[in-house]
Enzyme design. Structure first.
Site, PDB file in Angstrom:
ATOM      1  CB  SER A   1      -0.961   0.019   1.204  1.00 51.17           C
ATOM      2  OG  SER A   1      -2.088  -0.780   0.939  1.00 51.17           O
TER       3      SER A   1
ATOM      4  CE  LYS B   1      -4.641   2.020  -0.647  1.00 53.97           C
ATOM      5  NZ  LYS B   1      -4.028   0.749  -0.213  1.00 53.97           N
TER       6      LYS B   1
ATOM      7  CB  SER C   1      -4.273   1.627   3.690  1.00 53.13           C
ATOM      8  OG  SER C   1      -3.449   1.273   2.624  1.00 53.13           O
TER       9      SER C   1
ATOM     10  CE  LYS D   1      -1.355   4.116   2.685  1.00 50.36           C
ATOM     11  NZ  LYS D   1      -1.303   3.001   3.651  1.00 50.36           N
TER      12      LYS D   1
END
Length: 240
Positions: free
Chosen positions: A27, A30, A87, A193
Site C-alpha cells: 500500500s 498509494k 489505506s 504511508k
C-alpha cells in the site's frame, strides 16, 4: 532487504541498501495515488469538494477498506483521507476511476509520473494489492514521497493519526485510525504511508523533521519496519 534515507531539500542520500531493486510495494503504492490526485486539484482539473460515485468494482476491492458501497457518493476530500489514513483500497479505486475512467488508465498516469520523477516504479493499480509486475524500488518510493511532501495538504493528511468521515447511509461516522506507529512514538515524525501484503511483506515510507532538517526514508519487505525506521532516523537526526 531494501532501505534508503535521504535529506528532503537536496535529495542527498544518507543511507542506502539495495535501493534500486524493484520490489512489491503493497500500500505504499498509494503515495503515488495521493500525489496524482493532489496535482490534479492544484491544476484545477479536480476539486476537494467534487463528489465521486463509487462503482461496484471499487466496492468489491477487499483488503483494507472503508466498506464503500456501490453508488455511494463521497467527496474527493473524504476519499483522500480514507486512502491515506486507513489505506482504503476501495477509496483508491473509486477516485482513480473518477479521474481517469478506469484503473488501467490511472495506472498509466502513475507510470508516466514515475518516469518524470526518475523513479524506478511500475504500477498496475492505485492500491497496491499484489499484481504481476507491480513494483517499485526504495529509492523510487522516497523520490515520490519527496515530491508529495511539497504539497501542504499531502503533508497534513499523511501526518494525521485519526479522523472521521461520514457514512452516506447512516447517522454515524467512519473512524479512520492511522497504522503508522511513528506518528505517536517518534519526535518529529511526519508520517507518510505503511503497507503490507503476504508477498510484499511490511513496507514503510516515512519522514521526520527536526530543527528544519527533513529526512525521508523507505524500508521494503522489512518485518522490523518501525524499529529500522527509527534507527535510520536516529543515526541522522541525533548526529547532524
Amino acid at each position: 532487504p531494501s532501505a534508503l534515507l535521504m535529506e528532503k531539500q537536496t535529495g542527498t542520500v544518507l543511507f542506502a541498501q539495495d535501493e534500486h531493486t524493484p520490489r512489491e510495494p503493497a500500500s505504499v503504492t498509494k503515495i503515488m495515488t495521493l500525489l496524482l490526485v493532489m496535482e490534479a486539484i492544484d491544476s484545477g482539473a479536480l476539486s476537494y469538494d467534487d463528489v465521486v460515485t463509487g462503482s461496484a468494482h471499487a466496492a468489491g476491492m477487499g483488503g483494507s477498506q472503508i466498506w464503500l458501497k456501490a453508488n455511494e457518493q463521497m467527496t474527493v476530500r473524504d476519499l483522500l483521507k480514507a486512502v491515506c489514513i486507513v489505506s482504503g483500497n476501495d477509496a483508491a479505486v473509486a477516485i482513480a476511476e473518477h479521474i481517469a475512467g478506469s484503473v488501467d488508465a490511472f495506472s498509466q498516469m502513475m507510470n508516466a509520473r514515475a518516469r518524470e520523477l526518475g523513479a524506478n516504479a511500475t504500477y498496475k493499480n492505485p492500491h497496491g494489492l499484489d499484481a504481476e509486475g507491480h513494483e517499485a524500488s526504495a529509492l523510487a518510493l522516497a523520490l515520490i514521497a519527496r515530491e508529495g511532501l511539497q504539497n501542504d495538504w499531502f503533508r497534513e493528511i499523511v501526518s494525521t493519526q485519526r479522523m472521521t468521515i461520514p457514512w452516506s447511509t447512516s447517522e454515524y461516522n467512519r473512524l479512520l485510525v492511522n497504522k503508522n506507529k511513528l506518528l505517536s512514538s517518534y519526535e518529529g515524525a511526519l508520517g507518510v504511508k505503511t503497507g503490507f501484503t503476504s508477498k510484499a511483506g511490511r513496507c514503510l515510507v516515512f519522514a521526520a523533521e527536526r530543527d528544519g532538517l527533513t529526512l525521508i526514508g523507505a524500508v521494503l519487505n522489512d518485518y522490523t519496519w518501525f524499529d529500522d525506521a527509527r534507527t535510520l532516523l536516529d543515526l541522522s537526526l541525533i548526529h547532524i
